[in-house]
Write a protein that holds these residues in place. Structure first.
Motif, PDB file in Angstrom:
ATOM      1  N   GLY A 209      34.375  32.229  55.625  1.00 47.10           N
ATOM      2  CA  GLY A 209      33.757  33.109  56.614  1.00 47.10           C
ATOM      3  C   GLY A 209      34.244  34.541  56.480  1.00 47.10           C
ATOM      4  O   GLY A 209      33.466  35.492  56.643  1.00 47.10           O
ATOM      5  N   MET A 210      35.530  34.705  56.182  1.00 46.18           N
ATOM      6  CA  MET A 210      36.074  36.053  55.979  1.00 46.18           C
ATOM      7  C   MET A 210      35.401  36.735  54.794  1.00 46.18           C
ATOM      8  O   MET A 210      35.059  37.925  54.863  1.00 46.18           O
ATOM      9  N   VAL A 211      35.204  35.997  53.713  1.00 45.71           N
ATOM     10  CA  VAL A 211      34.542  36.561  52.535  1.00 45.71           C
ATOM     11  C   VAL A 211      33.106  36.935  52.884  1.00 45.71           C
ATOM     12  O   VAL A 211      32.629  38.018  52.530  1.00 45.71           O
ATOM     13  N   GLU A 212      32.424  36.044  53.593  1.00 44.31           N
ATOM     14  CA  GLU A 212      31.036  36.309  53.975  1.00 44.31           C
ATOM     15  C   GLU A 212      30.914  37.538  54.879  1.00 44.31           C
ATOM     16  O   GLU A 212      29.894  38.225  54.863  1.00 44.31           O
ATOM     17  N   LYS A 213      31.977  37.821  55.659  1.00 47.87           N
ATOM     18  CA  LYS A 213      31.965  38.976  56.569  1.00 47.87           C
ATOM     19  C   LYS A 213      32.632  40.207  55.960  1.00 47.87           C
ATOM     20  O   LYS A 213      32.925  41.166  56.658  1.00 47.87           O
ATOM     21  N   ASP A 214      32.886  40.139  54.648  1.00 44.22           N
ATOM     22  CA  ASP A 214      33.489  41.268  53.929  1.00 44.22           C
ATOM     23  C   ASP A 214      34.838  41.687  54.516  1.00 44.22           C
ATOM     24  O   ASP A 214      35.131  42.878  54.626  1.00 44.22           O
TER      25      ASP A 214
ATOM     26  N   GLN B 240      40.919  25.867  57.642  1.00 42.37           N
ATOM     27  CA  GLN B 240      41.422  27.130  57.103  1.00 42.37           C
ATOM     28  C   GLN B 240      40.541  27.612  55.946  1.00 42.37           C
ATOM     29  O   GLN B 240      40.237  28.804  55.843  1.00 42.37           O
ATOM     30  N   ILE B 241      40.129  26.703  55.083  1.00 43.00           N
ATOM     31  CA  ILE B 241      39.262  27.052  53.952  1.00 43.00           C
ATOM     32  C   ILE B 241      37.922  27.596  54.470  1.00 43.00           C
ATOM     33  O   ILE B 241      37.421  28.614  53.980  1.00 43.00           O
TER      34      ILE B 241
ATOM     35  N   ASP C 284      43.856  40.692  54.088  1.00 40.52           N
ATOM     36  CA  ASP C 284      43.718  39.715  55.179  1.00 40.52           C
ATOM     37  C   ASP C 284      43.320  38.351  54.615  1.00 40.52           C
ATOM     38  O   ASP C 284      43.831  37.304  55.050  1.00 40.52           O
ATOM     39  N   ILE C 285      42.431  38.358  53.631  1.00 40.64           N
ATOM     40  CA  ILE C 285      42.022  37.100  52.985  1.00 40.64           C
ATOM     41  C   ILE C 285      43.196  36.505  52.214  1.00 40.64           C
ATOM     42  O   ILE C 285      43.457  35.301  52.292  1.00 40.64           O
ATOM     43  N   LEU C 286      43.914  37.350  51.485  1.00 42.16           N
ATOM     44  CA  LEU C 286      45.061  36.868  50.701  1.00 42.16           C
ATOM     45  C   LEU C 286      46.111  36.203  51.580  1.00 42.16           C
ATOM     46  O   LEU C 286      46.698  35.182  51.201  1.00 42.16           O
ATOM     47  N   VAL C 287      46.345  36.752  52.761  1.00 46.30           N
ATOM     48  CA  VAL C 287      47.321  36.161  53.682  1.00 46.30           C
ATOM     49  C   VAL C 287      46.859  34.766  54.109  1.00 46.30           C
ATOM     50  O   VAL C 287      47.660  33.828  54.174  1.00 46.30           O
TER      51      VAL C 287
END
Length: 109
Positions: free
Chosen positions: A47-52, A41-42, A57-60
């Motif tokens: 990956g989400m941060v890297e893909k902006d 999950q981490i 969505d990141i907070l969830v």
């Protein structure tokens, strides 16, 4: 082979000492399974941060990791009380109760 220091704690190396606990295969596998899932999950969040990815969505996903870590802590704490704490109390090691209370304070911050 490990040495034991004065307090009966195992020494893993010359400069550090740590207590250890033998776990059943089931407990060990469950813990590793949970931690591997959390690790995944981490990595997903990274990956989400890297893909902006969008902030909410990141907070969830971060909330999901927090819930998984809390669940891990509950299982670990329960196992600790049922094994280590009970064993120590039966052996007259009342300081274990204070250690447990200190641990609970840290977990409840």
């Amino acid at each position: 082979m490990t040495e034991k220091n004065i307090e009966g704690q195992e020494q893993g190396c010359k400069n550090c000492c740590q207590r250890t606990k033998e776990r059943s295969d089931k407990e060990y596998k469950d813990m590793l399974h949970r931690l591997n899932r959390i690790e995944g999950q981490i990595r997903g969040i990274k990956g989400m941060v890297e893909k902006d990815a969008y902030c909410t969505d990141i907070l969830v996903q971060v909330a999901a990791v927090n819930a998984a870590l809390n669940s891990f802590n509950k299982v670990l704490l329960s196992n600790h009380i049922k094994s280590c704490v009970i064993k120590d109390i039966k052996e007259g090691k009342e300081e274990t109760v204070e250690e447990l209370l200190d641990t609970l304070k840290k977990l409840m911050k």
